[in-house]
Design an enzyme around this catalytic site. Structure first.
Site, short mmCIF file in Angstrom:
data_model
loop_
_atom_site.label_atom_id
_atom_site.label_comp_id
_atom_site.label_asym_id
_atom_site.label_seq_id
_atom_site.Cartn_x
_atom_site.Cartn_y
_atom_site.Cartn_z
N ASN A 1 0.76 -1.25 0.12
CA ASN A 1 -0.01 -0.07 -0.09
C ASN A 1 0.94 1.27 0.01
OD1 ASN A 1 -1.90 2.04 0.31
ND2 ASN A 1 -2.26 1.18 2.74
N TRP A 2 1.07 1.74 -1.11
CA TRP A 2 1.96 3.10 -1.47
C TRP A 2 1.34 4.26 -0.52
CZ3 TRP A 2 3.80 2.56 -7.24
CH2 TRP A 2 4.49 1.58 -7.46
N LYS A 3 -0.07 4.29 -0.29
CA LYS A 3 -0.60 5.37 0.34
C LYS A 3 -0.30 6.63 -0.58
CE LYS A 3 0.05 3.34 4.71
NZ LYS A 3 0.09 3.36 6.16
N HIS B 1 -9.25 0.68 5.18
CA HIS B 1 -7.88 1.15 5.85
C HIS B 1 -8.17 2.09 7.03
CE1 HIS B 1 -3.86 2.36 6.59
NE2 HIS B 1 -3.35 1.45 6.09
N GLU C 1 -6.61 4.42 7.95
CA GLU C 1 -6.35 5.84 7.58
C GLU C 1 -7.70 6.64 6.95
OE1 GLU C 1 -2.57 5.31 5.76
OE2 GLU C 1 -1.90 4.81 7.33
N GLU D 1 -5.19 -5.25 10.68
CA GLU D 1 -4.15 -4.04 10.81
C GLU D 1 -4.21 -3.37 12.07
OE1 GLU D 1 -2.25 -3.17 6.92
OE2 GLU D 1 -4.01 -1.64 7.23
N GLY E 1 2.80 2.27 10.67
CA GLY E 1 3.60 3.30 10.38
C GLY E 1 4.23 3.67 12.04
N SER F 1 3.62 -2.10 10.49
CA SER F 1 5.35 -2.08 10.31
C SER F 1 5.74 -3.82 10.24
CB SER F 1 5.72 -1.85 12.02
OG SER F 1 5.26 -0.33 12.09
N GLY G 1 2.88 -1.20 4.05
CA GLY G 1 3.14 0.52 3.88
C GLY G 1 4.40 0.78 3.49
N GLY G 2 5.16 1.30 4.64
CA GLY G 2 6.56 2.06 4.31
C GLY G 2 7.15 0.95 3.84
#
Ligand code: PGA
Length: 252
Positions: free
Chosen positions: A9-11, A97, A99, A169, A175, A215, A236-237
Site C-alpha cells: 500500500n503506497w498510500k 484502511h 487511515e 491491521e 507506521g 510495520s 506500507g512503509g
C-alpha cells in the site's frame, strides 16, 4: 488451499515517475526471484493507477486501488467508482484502511456499501480492520475486530464472501515501527478464522486469506508469516523500497 498474498500500500507517496520506477523494479525483481505461490499486489495512488497497471500488465504483479466510492457515478466531487477503476485495468481494491476510517470518516456502514459496489463489479477486495491502542490496552481488541467484520461483511452470501481477502491491521502498529508480536498476530488471526467459521463454516473460513499489516518489515516478516493463520501481509512503509518489499514477498 488459501493463497499467500503480499500487497504493498503506497498510500499518498510517489509521483508518476517514481511510481513507474518502483512498479517496474518490483515487477523485475518478482520475475527474477521466480516468486511462486505468493500473489504480489501494489497499490499506487489513483492518478498513477492506469500507467502502473499498463507498465505491469505482462508481469505477475497485480495493481490495486487504495479506495473507491460506493456509487456508480454522480455528484460526488473527488471520488472514483468501481467502474472507473475497472476501465483502467484495476480489478482489486483496498477497503476500510484505518487511515480512511480515521481521517476520512469511513464507517462500517459506508464500507458495507463499498464492499457491495466492488463485488457488483466483480472486483477483488482487500478488507482492512483492526483495533486502536486503547482497545488493545483494555483487552477489547477481539470485540472490536469482530464488530468491524460483522458490520461490513456479514450481510454477504457465502459465495460473495469467499472472494474477500482480509487484512488485520492493529492501528497502533501502522507506521509506528511497533509490530504485533507473531503470537499476537496469530492469536487474532485464529480468532478471526473462528468468527468466520461460526458464520460461514470451517471450509469457507479455511479458504480465506488473512493478511497481517502494521510495520511488517524484512526483519520480521518471516516470523510473522510462519504463523499458521497468517497468509501474508499488507505492507506500507517497506513497500516503498523494491528490495525491502521483495524481501517480504519472498519471506514465506
Ligand atoms: P506500515 O503500514 O507497514 O507502514 O505500518 C501498513 C498499512 O498501513 O497497510
Amino acid at each position: 488451499m488459501r493463497k499467500n498474498i503480499v500487497a504493498g500500500n503506497w498510500k499518498m507517496n510517489n509521483d508518476l515517475e517514481a511510481s513507474l520506477k518502483l512498479a517496474k523494479q518490483v515487477a523485475k525483481k518478482v520475475k527474477k526471484a521466480d516468486v511462486k505461490g505468493t500473489k504480489v499486489i501494489i497499490a499506487p495512488t489513483f492518478v498513477n493507477l492506469e500507467r502502473v497497471a499498463r507498465a505491469t500488465k505482462k508481469s505477475k504483479v497485480k495493481v490495486a486501488a487504495q479506495n473507491m466510492h460506493f456509487a456508480e457515478s454522480g455528484a460526488f466531487t473527488g471520488e472514483v467508482s468501481a467502474q472507473m477503476l475497472k476501465s483502467v485495468g484495476v480489478k482489486t481494491v483496498i477497503l476500510g484502511h484505518s487511515e480512511r476510517r480515521e481521517y476520512f470518516g469511513e464507517t462500517d456502514e459506508m464500507l458495507a456499501k463499498k464492499v457491495d459496489a466492488a463485488l457488483a463489479n466483480n472486483m477483488k477486495i482487500i478488507f482492512c480492520f483492526g483495533e486502536v491502542l486503547e482497545d488493545r490496552k483494555s483487552g477489547n481488541q477481539e470485540a472490536i475486530v469482530e464488530s468491524q467484520i460483522k458490520n461490513a461483511l456479514f450481510h454477504l452470501e457465502v459465495d460473495a464472501f469467499k472472494s474477500i481477502v482480509l487484512a488485520y491491521e492493529p492501528v497502533w502498529a501502522i507506521g509506528t515501527g511497533e509490530t504485533a508480536t507473531p503470537d499476537q498476530a496469530q492469536d487474532m488471526h485464529a480468532f478471526i478464522r473462528k468468527t468466520l467459521t461460526d458464520k460461514y463454516g470451517a471450509e469457507v473460513a479455511e479458504s480465506i486469506s488473512i493478511l497481517y499489516g502494521g510495520s511488517c518489515k524484512p526483519n520480521n516478516a518471516k516470523e510473522i508469516f510462519s504463523k499458521k493463520d497468517v497468509d501474508g501481509g499488507l505492507i506500507g512503509g517497506a513497500a516503498l523500497n523494491a528490495d525491502d518489499f521483495l524481501a517480504i514477498v519472498t519471506a514465506f
